[in-house]
Design a protein around this motif. Structure first.
Motif, short mmCIF file in Angstrom:
data_model
loop_
_atom_site.label_atom_id
_atom_site.label_comp_id
_atom_site.label_asym_id
_atom_site.label_seq_id
_atom_site.Cartn_x
_atom_site.Cartn_y
_atom_site.Cartn_z
N HIS A 162 0.98 -1.22 -0.04
CA HIS A 162 0.01 -0.12 -0.04
C HIS A 162 0.96 1.17 -0.06
N HIS A 172 -4.36 6.82 -5.53
CA HIS A 172 -5.77 7.19 -5.30
C HIS A 172 -6.13 7.41 -6.71
N ASP A 216 0.92 2.50 3.59
CA ASP A 216 0.13 3.61 3.08
C ASP A 216 1.25 4.73 3.07
N GLU A 248 -6.12 2.49 -5.42
CA GLU A 248 -6.85 2.50 -4.15
C GLU A 248 -7.99 3.54 -4.55
N HIS A 308 -7.21 -0.20 5.26
CA HIS A 308 -7.52 0.26 6.55
C HIS A 308 -9.02 0.18 7.25
N HIS A 366 -12.19 2.84 1.52
CA HIS A 366 -11.10 2.85 0.41
C HIS A 366 -10.90 1.44 0.17
#
Ligand code: AMP
Ligand code: ZN
Ligand code: FE
Ligand code: FE
Length: 290
Positions: free
Chosen positions: A7, A39, A247, A64, A190, A75
């Motif tokens: 991620h 994203h 992330d 994502e 998450h 997400h």
């Protein structure tokens, strides 16, 4: 045990490293596997794949996608996607369009508050693909309107900020379907950010599983051992594969290192086997139903 990170973000969305720099950093850190999951865009994947090939790193093409939920944030990561797939690109185009509309309104609101910020200045920091609020925060800080990006969110861009504008999100079933149609594995990122707990979270996972969710992020920056156990139990119960990642966004989220986040995050390469196996099954089933 070799480490992986499934991620991460690059300059194609709101990260600060280019896809090539990200792959180089993964190499420097000795990561065995890396997924780029920007994203709402696959714009960084060609570059990252080319760099990974040169470095002999196992690279997993990802994305994502933000989807609609009443509270919190939902997400969905798509791992092992074919990023040229039309259905996937349709939903990504829709998401970028919704962002453009939101960004335009955000600029107008900031203008009404007396700030002189142009679309060109935002584009300059955002680059070619996805433009997000972090880019607005950077420009506000660069121009001295706020002391830092955190205060830009607090005063103006965050959900309680004076310039806040909501952006449209696609329904969850569309997000899951688009990822599956691109041969990818839809994974809940998450899970704590959905703000759902106990029975509500269980019901939600059952519903997502029914819609085609295949995995859940069990390892994530800041997760405690008891959270990891909780999500691992839920993964087993709902037949979801475990995933994990930091992330990483580069210097805009300074607390997170690639492959290593707060709370002692480390993601073992032993997750890759089951993930690959599940991706293969999903693709086989898709082919069988053609
Ligand atoms: P967007 O997708 O353009 O609406 O921007 C969302 C991104 O902004 C998130 O992924 C976060 O990285 C960042 N963000 C949202 N709220 C905050 C906040 N309060 N402080 C710092 N960053 C935030
Ligand atoms: Zn981000
Ligand atoms: Fe996210
Ligand atoms: Fe992310």
């Amino acid at each position: 045990m070799a480490l992986i990170d499934l991620h991460t973000h690059s300059t194609a969305s709101d990260g600060t490293l280019s896809p090539t720099e990200l792959v180089h950093l993964a190499q420097t850190k000795g990561l065995q596997g890396l997924a780029l999951t920007d994203h709402d865009t696959v714009g960084g994947l060609d570059e990252a794949m080319a760099a990974a090939e040169q470095h002999g790193i196992t690279f997993i093409p990802g994305v994502e996608i933000s989807a609609q939920i009443d509270q919190g944030a939902l997400h969905i990561l798509g791992l092992y996607i074919d990023h040229r797939n039309t259905e996937l690109n349709n939903i990504l185009d829709w998401l970028v369009q919704a962002r453009e509309e939101r960004n335009q309104q955000l600029l107008e609101k900031l203008g009404d508050l007396g700030f002189t910020i142009t679309a060109e200045e935002i584009k300059e920091v955002a680059g070619d693909f996805v433009t997000g609020r972090p880019h607005f925060a950077m420009v506000l800080a660069q121009k001295g309107y706020v002391k830092n990006q955190q205060s830009a969110f607090k005063k103006y861009l965050g959900s309680k900020g004076q310039a806040y504008v909501k952006r449209r999100k696609p329904p969850i079933d569309w997000a899951i379907r688009a990822i599956r149609q691109a041969g990818g594995l839809p994974i809940l990122a998450h899970p704590d950010q959905t703000k759902l707990k106990g029975k509500l979270l269980e019901n939600f996972l059952a519903e997502l599983r029914r819609l085609g969710l295949e995995g859940i992020e069990v390892h994530y920056s800041g997760y405690t051992q008891s959270q990891i156990w909780k999500y691992a139990r839920l993964a087993k119960r709902f037949d979801l594969v475990e995933s994990g990642g930091s992330d990483f966004h580069g210097s805009i989220k300074p607390g997170i290192q690639l492959g290593r986040g707060p709370g002692g995050l480390h993601v073992s390469d032993s997750l890759l086997g089951p993930l690959e196996e599940r991706a293969r099954l999903v693709r086989e089933n898709a082919d069988a139903s053609d």
